[in-house]
Design an enzyme around this catalytic site. Structure first.
Site, PDB file in Angstrom:
ATOM      1  N   CYS A  92      -8.587  15.333 -13.803  1.00  0.00           N
ATOM      2  CA  CYS A  92      -9.749  15.260 -14.677  1.00  0.00           C
ATOM      3  C   CYS A  92      -9.615  14.094 -15.656  1.00  0.00           C
ATOM      4  O   CYS A  92      -8.535  13.809 -16.148  1.00  0.00           O
ATOM      5  CB  CYS A  92      -9.977  16.535 -15.490  1.00  0.00           C
ATOM      6  SG  CYS A  92     -10.230  17.986 -14.502  1.00  0.00           S
ATOM      7  N   ARG A 146      -8.764   9.900 -11.702  1.00  0.00           N
ATOM      8  CA  ARG A 146      -8.105  11.134 -12.121  1.00  0.00           C
ATOM      9  C   ARG A 146      -8.754  12.381 -11.507  1.00  0.00           C
ATOM     10  O   ARG A 146      -8.218  13.475 -11.620  1.00  0.00           O
ATOM     11  CB  ARG A 146      -8.159  11.260 -13.646  1.00  0.00           C
ATOM     12  CG  ARG A 146      -7.506  10.120 -14.372  1.00  0.00           C
ATOM     13  CD  ARG A 146      -7.611  10.342 -15.855  1.00  0.00           C
ATOM     14  NE  ARG A 146      -6.844  11.506 -16.259  1.00  0.00           N
ATOM     15  CZ  ARG A 146      -5.565  11.505 -16.544  1.00  0.00           C
ATOM     16  NH1 ARG A 146      -4.899  10.380 -16.483  1.00  0.00           N
ATOM     17  NH2 ARG A 146      -4.942  12.599 -16.893  1.00  0.00           N
ATOM     18  N   TRP A 183     -11.543  17.288 -11.419  1.00  0.00           N
ATOM     19  CA  TRP A 183     -10.744  17.624 -10.237  1.00  0.00           C
ATOM     20  C   TRP A 183     -10.612  19.137 -10.302  1.00  0.00           C
ATOM     21  O   TRP A 183      -9.922  19.669 -11.180  1.00  0.00           O
ATOM     22  CB  TRP A 183      -9.383  16.927 -10.315  1.00  0.00           C
ATOM     23  CG  TRP A 183      -8.566  17.080  -9.082  1.00  0.00           C
ATOM     24  CD1 TRP A 183      -8.593  16.267  -7.982  1.00  0.00           C
ATOM     25  CD2 TRP A 183      -7.585  18.087  -8.806  1.00  0.00           C
ATOM     26  NE1 TRP A 183      -7.691  16.716  -7.041  1.00  0.00           N
ATOM     27  CE2 TRP A 183      -7.052  17.829  -7.514  1.00  0.00           C
ATOM     28  CE3 TRP A 183      -7.091  19.191  -9.508  1.00  0.00           C
ATOM     29  CZ2 TRP A 183      -6.079  18.612  -6.928  1.00  0.00           C
ATOM     30  CZ3 TRP A 183      -6.114  19.977  -8.914  1.00  0.00           C
ATOM     31  CH2 TRP A 183      -5.613  19.684  -7.636  1.00  0.00           C
ATOM     32  N   ASN A 200      -9.433  19.216 -19.771  1.00  0.00           N
ATOM     33  CA  ASN A 200      -8.532  18.906 -18.657  1.00  0.00           C
ATOM     34  C   ASN A 200      -7.352  19.856 -18.784  1.00  0.00           C
ATOM     35  O   ASN A 200      -6.730  19.912 -19.842  1.00  0.00           O
ATOM     36  CB  ASN A 200      -8.084  17.435 -18.790  1.00  0.00           C
ATOM     37  CG  ASN A 200      -6.956  17.085 -17.845  1.00  0.00           C
ATOM     38  OD1 ASN A 200      -6.765  17.753 -16.826  1.00  0.00           O
ATOM     39  ND2 ASN A 200      -6.223  16.037 -18.179  1.00  0.00           N
ATOM     40  N   GLY A 201      -7.050  20.611 -17.724  1.00  0.00           N
ATOM     41  CA  GLY A 201      -5.921  21.544 -17.782  1.00  0.00           C
ATOM     42  C   GLY A 201      -6.332  22.900 -17.251  1.00  0.00           C
ATOM     43  O   GLY A 201      -7.363  23.032 -16.582  1.00  0.00           O
ATOM     44  N   GLU A 217       7.873   8.104   2.674  1.00  0.00           N
ATOM     45  CA  GLU A 217       6.805   7.449   1.930  1.00  0.00           C
ATOM     46  C   GLU A 217       5.721   6.919   2.880  1.00  0.00           C
ATOM     47  O   GLU A 217       4.529   7.028   2.590  1.00  0.00           O
ATOM     48  CB  GLU A 217       7.397   6.317   1.071  1.00  0.00           C
ATOM     49  CG  GLU A 217       6.400   5.522   0.260  1.00  0.00           C
ATOM     50  CD  GLU A 217       5.581   6.342  -0.729  1.00  0.00           C
ATOM     51  OE1 GLU A 217       5.908   7.520  -0.974  1.00  0.00           O
ATOM     52  OE2 GLU A 217       4.585   5.798  -1.242  1.00  0.00           O
ATOM     53  N   LYS A 227       1.850   8.106   2.693  1.00  0.00           N
ATOM     54  CA  LYS A 227       0.729   7.165   2.509  1.00  0.00           C
ATOM     55  C   LYS A 227      -0.288   7.329   3.631  1.00  0.00           C
ATOM     56  O   LYS A 227      -1.484   7.304   3.395  1.00  0.00           O
ATOM     57  CB  LYS A 227       1.231   5.717   2.495  1.00  0.00           C
ATOM     58  CG  LYS A 227       1.884   5.285   1.207  1.00  0.00           C
ATOM     59  CD  LYS A 227       0.876   5.029   0.130  1.00  0.00           C
ATOM     60  CE  LYS A 227       1.282   5.455  -1.249  1.00  0.00           C
ATOM     61  NZ  LYS A 227       1.987   6.618  -1.575  1.00  0.00           N
ATOM     62  N   GLU A 254      -2.269  10.705   3.169  1.00  0.00           N
ATOM     63  CA  GLU A 254      -3.166  10.818   2.012  1.00  0.00           C
ATOM     64  C   GLU A 254      -4.356   9.869   2.116  1.00  0.00           C
ATOM     65  O   GLU A 254      -5.427  10.159   1.612  1.00  0.00           O
ATOM     66  CB  GLU A 254      -2.423  10.642   0.683  1.00  0.00           C
ATOM     67  CG  GLU A 254      -1.870   9.296   0.391  1.00  0.00           C
ATOM     68  CD  GLU A 254      -1.092   9.243  -0.907  1.00  0.00           C
ATOM     69  OE1 GLU A 254      -1.487   9.881  -1.884  1.00  0.00           O
ATOM     70  OE2 GLU A 254      -0.071   8.526  -0.948  1.00  0.00           O
ATOM     71  N   HIS A 307      16.948  17.873  16.717  1.00  0.00           N
ATOM     72  CA  HIS A 307      17.141  19.273  16.303  1.00  0.00           C
ATOM     73  C   HIS A 307      15.811  20.034  16.280  1.00  0.00           C
ATOM     74  O   HIS A 307      15.690  21.044  15.606  1.00  0.00           O
ATOM     75  CB  HIS A 307      17.838  19.325  14.941  1.00  0.00           C
ATOM     76  CG  HIS A 307      19.205  18.703  14.984  1.00  0.00           C
ATOM     77  ND1 HIS A 307      20.277  19.333  15.566  1.00  0.00           N
ATOM     78  CD2 HIS A 307      19.643  17.493  14.583  1.00  0.00           C
ATOM     79  CE1 HIS A 307      21.333  18.542  15.493  1.00  0.00           C
ATOM     80  NE2 HIS A 307      20.977  17.415  14.908  1.00  0.00           N
ATOM     81  N   LYS A 352      -4.980  11.310  -9.511  1.00  0.00           N
ATOM     82  CA  LYS A 352      -3.909  10.369  -9.818  1.00  0.00           C
ATOM     83  C   LYS A 352      -2.794  11.005 -10.621  1.00  0.00           C
ATOM     84  O   LYS A 352      -1.626  10.780 -10.373  1.00  0.00           O
ATOM     85  CB  LYS A 352      -4.513   9.186 -10.593  1.00  0.00           C
ATOM     86  CG  LYS A 352      -3.517   8.112 -10.967  1.00  0.00           C
ATOM     87  CD  LYS A 352      -3.177   7.276  -9.762  1.00  0.00           C
ATOM     88  CE  LYS A 352      -2.104   6.259 -10.041  1.00  0.00           C
ATOM     89  NZ  LYS A 352      -1.442   5.889  -8.777  1.00  0.00           N
TER      90      LYS A 352
HETATM   91  C1  F6R Z   1       1.211   9.446  -3.767  1.00  0.00           C
HETATM   92  C2  F6R Z   1       1.130   9.730  -5.195  1.00  0.00           C
HETATM   93  C3  F6R Z   1       1.734  10.973  -5.707  1.00  0.00           C
HETATM   94  C4  F6R Z   1       2.486  10.706  -7.011  1.00  0.00           C
HETATM   95  C5  F6R Z   1       2.968  12.025  -7.627  1.00  0.00           C
HETATM   96  C6  F6R Z   1       3.815  11.796  -8.852  1.00  0.00           C
HETATM   97  O1  F6R Z   1       0.605   8.226  -3.458  1.00  0.00           O
HETATM   98  O2  F6R Z   1       0.564   8.975  -5.933  1.00  0.00           O
HETATM   99  O3  F6R Z   1       2.567  11.569  -4.769  1.00  0.00           O
HETATM  100  O4  F6R Z   1       3.561   9.859  -6.743  1.00  0.00           O
HETATM  101  O5  F6R Z   1       1.852  12.799  -7.966  1.00  0.00           O
HETATM  102  O6  F6R Z   1       3.107  11.129  -9.831  1.00  0.00           O
HETATM  103  P1  F6R Z   1       3.844  10.473 -11.061  1.00  0.00           P
HETATM  104  O7  F6R Z   1       4.694   9.360 -10.535  1.00  0.00           O
HETATM  105  O8  F6R Z   1       2.737   9.974 -11.932  1.00  0.00           O
HETATM  106  O9  F6R Z   1       4.668  11.532 -11.709  1.00  0.00           O
END
Ligand code: F6R
Length: 609
Positions: free
Chosen positions: A2, A27, A75, A101-102, A481, A485, A488, A504, A604
């Site tokens: 949010c 966000r 969100w 937000n929360g 990673e 990527k 997502e 395994h 985010k």
């Molecule tokens: C993936 C992504 C998330 C963040 C995770 C941690 O692309 O952006 O997996 O890495 O939510 O976020 P931070 O680094 O802000 O604690």
């Protein structure tokens, strides 16, 4: 999660709020809304879907008179992402509006109490309950601020809340508890926002609100009070170095692409001031860590991409830094009563500095008497403020929801930490440090052709519905990673695996429809990964192999696609592999027409558990 923006000043508030919401859309983006006072009424306009839906509604009317108001991009946590659940929400009498937000954890209990008093609710949200509770408290409280504080004292959970009310025109109230909220102080005007970019065109002077603080703002005037007893709290104004250009797309199609291509600059910024040329070679300076003893063990705790950066770095911290290193996912660490012994240090890694689980892990570690290092990008974020020592990762604002350059910056910092602790343990690795210093130029030269190669491969593999990503050692972290990527951004199922684990179980999935992206870089484990690739090929699996030149020659691997990266020291090859994986996912998502910067269901900054 949010995005919140509030404004009180002399400009037309609504266009400014919408502009701020655009910069906060990363966000959360399933619905949005604004509230402002006009013609003696609180006007609320909201819409489900992307911000453009709200803009279309606002265009139908002229809202140019209000100079105070607030906006929200959501969100969803409680209630579907439909218009009735979008913020702002009003009190029962419609005289108070809030954005939030929360999560208010005891909202059900509060709702039942209010229902018994005759309240009716228009949404399924916890936020509307809070709005009604403030209205209810106002009946007995001597002032609006007292009512706001009383209601918040009864709310359990996490919140950043902004409130406007008819009884105090031009005034905004705000408070926070475990969710980000800051105040921007301009000339004759003030802003409230979840993140700095929301008000960056207007001011870079920021007041960071702490948990348990309440702010009252009216145009240029602001004060901060304690939520507990409304006594004044002294706050200072900080000047943040970010500029608007850093938070704009700069000619790229998407923020994500811009942020991938920025990585050479990010590496330079991370290294600046942290390496000194001395008589016997270069030396790492991490003065922030000088006051802490060398940890007897380092516990890295993080989520998502930041966790993957930690996993990548463990080998360096142990191999180069000689620091025993453990790793945990923050949401697991916080609930497993971890054993932390005297002399051990916890390091939390977080781009946003606001991730709820990572912040909780930090607090737990401190409660247990452990020193905490915060590896953090956002200046003044909760993690940056609560850690004993902060190492800023200097990536600049990361707007795209999928994290890219932040991971690169975290990797640079961890590599520097490994070298730094190596120095303190009497071991130096000048070749690695020189390699790091050369990276920005070498990576900048390689990125354009990497993007082309990624685009070719995306075209070829876009119809795949599943992918394996395999790697060993540091490449295991990169495989995780790469898979993260891809899923997502493109919504393609992808699994990252330690290549040695394939036989395994997971190898059962291999068939011509299930391609494998193998990380076979030039390191001590190349031969082992090569064997794992043969095992996939023997089962008719298609393979893309990410390899590196060695002494000017390409490794001999008979796979469908070889992607050759520049040669590098094994410890630093990840700095080439990471953008390759990012670009592959980017090109795939763009080719498939996905919303690259704002993938569905994500936010985010994950400020709820
Ligand atoms: C993936 C992504 C998330 C963040 C995770 C941690 O692309 O952006 O997996 O890495 O939510 O976020 P931070 O680094 O802000 O604690």
């Amino acid at each position: 999660m949010c995005g919140i923006i509030g404004y009180s000043g002399h400009r037309p508030a609504v266009p400014l709020l919408v502009e701020g919401l655009h910069r906060l859309e990363y966000r959360g983006y399933d619905s949005s809304g604004v509230a402002f006072e006009q013609a003696g009424r609180l006007q609320v306009v909201k819409a489900a879907g992307k911000l453009s839906a709200l803009e279309a509604k606002l265009e139908e009317n002229a809202y140019m008179l209000a100079t105070t108001g607030m906006g929200h991009t959501r969100w969803a946590t409680h209630g579907l992402p439909v218009e009735k659940n979008a913020h702002p929400h009003l009190s029962q009498d419609g005289r108070i509006a809030i954005v939030h937000n929360g999560i208010i954890e005891n909202f059900q209990e509060l709702k039942e109490e209010l229902l018994a008093k005759g309240h009716t609710f228009l949404s399924d949200t916890d936020t509307e309950v809070l709005a009604h509770l403030i209205g209810e408290e106002r009946k007995a409280a001597p002032s609006l601020r007292e009512a706001f504080a009383r209601a918040l004292r009864r709310a359990h959970g996490a919140y950043a809340v902004v409130m406007i009310a008819l009884e105090e025109p031009g005034v905004m109230y705000a408070a926070r508890m475990s969710a980000p909220l800051l105040m921007g102080v301009g000339v004759g005007e003030c802003f409230l926002a979840s993140d700095i970019p929301a008000f960056l065109p207007y001011t870079r002077d920021v007041v960071f609100l702490e948990d348990g603080e309440l702010a009252r703002i009216k145009g240029p005037k602001w004060e901060v009070l304690s939520l507990a007893d409304l006594s004044p709290v002294k706050k200072s104004v900080s000047h943040v170095p970010w500029d608007m250009q850093a938070a704009a797309k700069g000619g790229y199609k998407h923020f994500m692409l811009k942020e991938i291509m920025e990585q050479p600059r990010v590496i330079t910024d991370c290294l600046t001031g942290r390496v000194a040329e001395e008589k016997d070679g270069p030396r790492v300076l991490l003065h922030e860590l000088d006051a802490l003893p060398v940890p007897s063990r380092l516990h890295i705790v993080a989520c998502g991409t930041s966790y993957n950066a930690g996993l990548w770095g463990r080998q360096l911290l142990e191999g180069v830094g000689r620091i025993p290193t453990d790793l945990d996912i923050a949401s697991e660490f916080r609930y497993r009563d971890p054993m932390l012994l005297p002399g051990e240090v916890v390091m939390v890694i977080s781009q946003s500095g606001e991730t709820a689980d990572t912040l909780a892990a930090l607090r737990l570690a401190r409660e247990k008497g452990c020193k905490v290092i915060g590896l953090c990008n956002v200046v003044g974020s909760s993690i940056a403020r609560e850690a004993d020592v902060v190492l800023y990762t200097q990536a600049g604002p990361e707007i795209s929801v999928a994290s890219t350059k932040a991971m690169c910056s975290q990797m640079v910092l961890i590599a520097l930490m490994a070298l730094y602790y190596g120095q303190r343990n009497g071991v130096t690795d000048n070749a690695m440090l020189r390699g790091l210093l050369e990276l920005p130029e070498r990576l900048a030269a390689a990125l354009p052709s990497m993007q082309e190669r990624a685009a070719q491969l995306a075209l070829r593999f876009a119809s795949s519905r599943s992918f394996f990503y395999l790697g060993r050692g540091q490449c295991h972290a990169l495989a995780l990673e790469g898979a993260l990527k891809l899923k997502e951004l493109s919504y393609i199922h992808a699994e990252g695996y330690a290549a040695g684990e394939m036989k395994h179980g997971p190898i059962a999935l291999i068939d011509p429809q299930f391609p494998t992206f193998a990380l076979a870089l030039d390191d001590a484990l190349f031969a082992k990964v090569k064997s794992n690739i043969q095992e996939v090929l023997a089962r008719q699996g298609r393979v893309i192999a990410l390899v590196q030149e060695r002494e000017g020659r390409t490794p001999d691997l008979q796979v469908e696609e070889l992607w050759v990266l520049p040669a590098s020291l094994p410890a630093l090859s990840g700095f080439f592999a990471l953008p390759a994986l990012q670009l592959f996912s980017y090109q795939m998502a763009d080719y498939l027409g996905k919303d690259v910067d704002q993938p569905r269901n994500l936010a985010k900054s994950v400020t709820v558990e």
